[in-house]
Design a protein around this motif. Sequence first.
Motif, PDB file in Angstrom:
ATOM      1  N   GLU B  14      43.886  28.650  41.588  1.00 30.89           N
ATOM      2  CA  GLU B  14      42.520  28.468  41.081  1.00 30.89           C
ATOM      3  C   GLU B  14      42.311  29.520  40.000  1.00 30.89           C
ATOM      4  OE1 GLU B  14      40.062  26.415  41.623  1.00 30.89           O
ATOM      5  OE2 GLU B  14      40.802  25.291  43.375  1.00 30.89           O
ATOM      6  N   ASP B  16      40.017  29.972  37.894  1.00 29.75           N
ATOM      7  CA  ASP B  16      38.656  30.526  37.795  1.00 29.75           C
ATOM      8  C   ASP B  16      38.368  31.565  38.883  1.00 29.75           C
ATOM      9  OD1 ASP B  16      38.291  28.864  35.708  1.00 29.75           O
ATOM     10  OD2 ASP B  16      37.048  27.404  36.783  1.00 29.75           O
ATOM     11  N   TRP B  17      39.092  31.455  39.972  1.00 34.59           N
ATOM     12  CA  TRP B  17      38.836  32.394  41.072  1.00 34.59           C
ATOM     13  C   TRP B  17      39.639  33.676  40.919  1.00 34.59           C
ATOM     14  CZ3 TRP B  17      38.730  29.241  46.347  1.00 34.59           C
ATOM     15  CH2 TRP B  17      37.791  28.203  46.235  1.00 34.59           C
ATOM     16  N   LYS B  19      41.005  37.059  39.758  1.00 34.35           N
ATOM     17  CA  LYS B  19      40.425  38.159  38.986  1.00 34.35           C
ATOM     18  C   LYS B  19      41.502  39.094  38.444  1.00 34.35           C
ATOM     19  CE  LYS B  19      35.982  37.960  41.333  1.00 34.35           C
ATOM     20  NZ  LYS B  19      35.313  38.287  42.592  1.00 34.35           N
ATOM     21  N   CYS B  21      43.929  41.018  39.821  1.00 32.68           N
ATOM     22  CA  CYS B  21      44.153  42.353  40.385  1.00 32.68           C
ATOM     23  C   CYS B  21      45.641  42.694  40.442  1.00 32.68           C
ATOM     24  CB  CYS B  21      43.539  42.462  41.772  1.00 32.68           C
ATOM     25  SG  CYS B  21      44.325  41.414  43.017  1.00 32.68           S
ATOM     26  N   GLY B  22      46.505  41.671  40.477  1.00 35.14           N
ATOM     27  CA  GLY B  22      47.942  41.915  40.447  1.00 35.14           C
ATOM     28  C   GLY B  22      48.574  42.182  41.803  1.00 35.14           C
ATOM     29  N   ILE B  23      47.814  42.087  42.879  1.00 36.24           N
ATOM     30  CA  ILE B  23      48.372  42.349  44.218  1.00 36.24           C
ATOM     31  C   ILE B  23      49.500  41.370  44.520  1.00 36.24           C
ATOM     32  CG2 ILE B  23      47.845  42.172  46.702  1.00 36.24           C
ATOM     33  CD1 ILE B  23      45.100  43.453  46.064  1.00 36.24           C
ATOM     34  N   GLN B  56      49.619  34.312  49.078  1.00 33.85           N
ATOM     35  CA  GLN B  56      48.463  33.523  49.525  1.00 33.85           C
ATOM     36  C   GLN B  56      47.623  34.306  50.529  1.00 33.85           C
ATOM     37  OE1 GLN B  56      49.574  29.579  50.937  1.00 33.85           O
ATOM     38  NE2 GLN B  56      47.835  29.533  52.338  1.00 33.85           N
ATOM     39  N   CYS B  59      45.926  37.517  48.809  1.00 32.60           N
ATOM     40  CA  CYS B  59      45.052  37.323  47.643  1.00 32.60           C
ATOM     41  C   CYS B  59      43.593  37.546  48.014  1.00 32.60           C
ATOM     42  CB  CYS B  59      45.207  35.921  47.062  1.00 32.60           C
ATOM     43  SG  CYS B  59      44.040  35.645  45.706  1.00 32.60           S
ATOM     44  N   PRO B  60      42.930  38.552  47.445  1.00 32.36           N
ATOM     45  CA  PRO B  60      41.538  38.803  47.778  1.00 32.36           C
ATOM     46  C   PRO B  60      40.600  37.742  47.198  1.00 32.36           C
ATOM     47  CG  PRO B  60      42.476  40.625  46.482  1.00 32.36           C
ATOM     48  CD  PRO B  60      43.452  39.497  46.451  1.00 32.36           C
ATOM     49  N   ASP B  61      41.119  36.944  46.283  1.00 32.01           N
ATOM     50  CA  ASP B  61      40.270  35.947  45.634  1.00 32.01           C
ATOM     51  C   ASP B  61      40.484  34.548  46.205  1.00 32.01           C
ATOM     52  OD1 ASP B  61      39.339  37.979  43.948  1.00 32.01           O
ATOM     53  OD2 ASP B  61      41.048  37.694  42.588  1.00 32.01           O
ATOM     54  N   LEU B  62      41.348  34.414  47.172  1.00 34.60           N
ATOM     55  CA  LEU B  62      41.716  33.139  47.780  1.00 34.60           C
ATOM     56  C   LEU B  62      42.126  32.134  46.702  1.00 34.60           C
ATOM     57  CD1 LEU B  62      39.119  34.387  49.664  1.00 34.60           C
ATOM     58  CD2 LEU B  62      40.058  32.625  51.137  1.00 34.60           C
TER      59      LEU B  62
ATOM     60  N   PRO C  13      34.073  31.727  41.889  1.00 39.07           N
ATOM     61  CA  PRO C  13      34.671  32.967  42.390  1.00 39.07           C
ATOM     62  C   PRO C  13      33.622  33.857  43.053  1.00 39.07           C
ATOM     63  CG  PRO C  13      34.455  33.045  40.008  1.00 39.07           C
ATOM     64  CD  PRO C  13      34.107  31.663  40.424  1.00 39.07           C
ATOM     65  N   HIS C  14      34.040  34.616  44.056  1.00 39.55           N
ATOM     66  CA  HIS C  14      33.087  35.440  44.793  1.00 39.55           C
ATOM     67  C   HIS C  14      32.632  36.646  43.971  1.00 39.55           C
ATOM     68  CE1 HIS C  14      36.371  38.179  45.410  1.00 39.55           C
ATOM     69  NE2 HIS C  14      37.046  37.358  46.200  1.00 39.55           N
ATOM     70  N   GLY C  23      37.925  40.409  50.200  1.00 37.31           N
ATOM     71  CA  GLY C  23      38.367  39.026  50.065  1.00 37.31           C
ATOM     72  C   GLY C  23      39.591  38.754  50.929  1.00 37.31           C
ATOM     73  N   THR C  24      40.448  39.757  51.057  1.00 35.60           N
ATOM     74  CA  THR C  24      41.644  39.620  51.894  1.00 35.60           C
ATOM     75  C   THR C  24      41.243  39.524  53.371  1.00 35.60           C
ATOM     76  OG1 THR C  24      42.810  40.923  50.243  1.00 35.60           O
ATOM     77  CG2 THR C  24      43.912  40.621  52.364  1.00 35.60           C
ATOM     78  N   VAL C 214      46.576  47.810  43.946  1.00 34.34           N
ATOM     79  CA  VAL C 214      47.994  47.737  44.336  1.00 34.34           C
ATOM     80  C   VAL C 214      48.454  49.074  44.925  1.00 34.34           C
ATOM     81  CG1 VAL C 214      50.321  47.648  43.358  1.00 34.34           C
ATOM     82  CG2 VAL C 214      48.622  45.890  42.741  1.00 34.34           C
TER      83      VAL C 214
END
Lengths: 382, 70, 267
Positions: B14, B16-17, B19, B21-23, B56, B59-62, C13-14, C23-24, C214
């Motif tokens: 997604e 648009d969702w 953001k 962050c690169g995690i 998956q 991901c903090p943004d789902l 998006p939240h 979010g996690t 990270v």
Amino acid sequence: MSRQIEFVQGNVACAKAALYAGLEFFAGYPITPSSEIAEYMAKRLPQNGGKFLQMEDEIASICAIIGASLTGRKVMTATSGPGFSLMQEALGYAVMTEIPCVIANVQRGGPSTGLPTHVSQGDVNQARYGTHGEHAIVALTASTAQDIFTLTVDAFNFAETYRTPVILLLDETTGHLRERLEVPAADGIATVGRLKTTVSQGVDYHPYLPREDGRLPMSDFGGAHRYNVTGLFHDMWGFPTENPKIVYGLIRHLVDKIDHNADQMARWKEYYIDDAPTLLVSYGAAARSALHLVENRRKRGEKLGLLELQTLWPFPHELVREKCCHAQSIVVVEMNMGQVLQQVKLAVRQPEKAFLANRIDGELITPTDIQNIIHVIQGKGV
Amino acid sequence: MPKNKPKVKEHRIERDWCKGCGICVHFCPKNVLDLDNEKKVMAARPEDCICCRLCQFRCPDLAIEVVCED
Amino acid sequence: MSVRDYLRERFFPHMWCPGCGHGTVLNALLRAVEKLGLDKSEIVMVSGIGCSARISGYVDFHTMHTIHGRALAFATGIKMSRPELSVLVPMGDGDALAIGGNHFLHAARRNIDLTAIIMNNRIYGMTGGQFSPLTGYGCFGTTAPYGSVDHSFDLVELSTSAGASFVARSTTYHVIELAGIIEKAIAHRGFSVVEVMSQCPTNFGRRNQAGSAVEMLETYRKQTVPLDSEAAQTSPEKIRRGVFVEKKRPEYTEAYEEMIRSATGES
């Protein structure tokens, strides 16, 4: 059918009336002079299949009843001034989220710890203005065990009808005074049940979309409809919004639903007011002394009258104006520095003719106290 | 016969969702993911994916779903 | 059901910052709910105020966003009224342990069947980075510009001594473990506490040289050890993760029903 006559404290009359009105859930924290209400509930509610919770403080108490109310229960808490102060934020939450609940504040002397076992009527303005932000509120009071019973049932009825918290402003004297109570027959006083939505499961339900008559049917939280509740300004689905139009509409709705129905909620008693040049206006314990004086003076031919207010908020300005229109002088009898006097002055045509007869020392104002003040007002000296 | 290793069908993203962050990129054990020039996640080397789904799950943004064959 | 079926997708998006751990936590929570096979209509989520509290807006359960610190008190009323519902109470560290500390202790003492998920980012994020009861001695916040002289609670020890019958800790790095722990916590009958170390790169990370999201996750990886591992023995300075308490104690709503039966003479 035999009548049920009892000899009870005002606090117990209040508790009995709450059960009569359909109370199912009570949460509270001990505080003088209200604790008898909690004690009564602790004993009786479980017997009726209801729930009584003693919480860790008054904040938790009001939050717990708001939660339980949302799931479809009739709920109540009881406290006194210090606890009522703690409840203010959650009271505002109940106003904003339109969750019915009844809060009895058995008033004692304040501010602060004040006079735990003495009488006061110092919380009239706190009931109206204690929580932050613009809103309206309902607050009722009474002077006898019998009237406490009736007004407590009214409190539950108004809470359900208007989806609002209702405050019962009792006081130490009426709360602790034991007197005769005739418990009405089961159908003696009409009780208002929760207005539930007819929207069926699976169909879009709008928890915050008022009907044409301004009422909002509820859906038991945790039941057929999933929705959101928030103390933020919210749209008709209950989701947060900062849209100025919606914010404006919600504030207007919260204020108007109470103010536009002030007539329906006005409760009062009147004694000899038609021909009284001097009219007392009073409420709660102070009204007992006022009535005693009026009846006493009437026996001696003195034309004194009494308007006893039972609905303090929304303040019945028109009623007071009308009832006071023939009086030469109006004496507001209360146990504070003139909190109701302020409203009476706003209501009447000639505010300079409204005077205060008060006591603020923790002692019940007596008929003699009132008489002395009337003499001063009339220029007769003490 | 050892069981066949799960094979990825698709990384559903997604955009648009996300953001950025690169995690997911950093912790991917097979270095499958990259951020594109708009700082959105993309499956740069999908053939290396082992379907562990850690991207998956973290991901903090789902914003990522790893779709695998069975 | 897929995890996304539990979301109110129209609000995405939240609103959380890039790299925010909350979010996690949402992600893991939904996987736990999915694993348990719970219906959306069986779940109530009650939250308070703060970044963490906004989680309730994003899930398609019965959701109540209340006032700061009091979520457990509202949840207690709901659970007592409708014991058949699963009641989840996500909170932040300030929400649960500063303003809401008393409610937290008493909910644990009663052992009422609520699931408290504490997203511990060690900071007040929504108000801009003030120190919280879990910020830690010597750490920085906008209201601790010279380093905090306040010591932290140990949430696990606090919950345990207050009487919670399920107490666990995990992090947003250990996402498989985290979802498993939340699943156990929801299934547990009694007051369950899950502390989730959840990074706030914006307000904690920046002021404490903790690096990006990270890098903060790398720290969780390196500085925590499973409770029953050898590393937990050899490196006592590291933070332990896992299930610390899982025991049977009379649950409050059940004890209350028992009392009603005895009060009405039914038992």
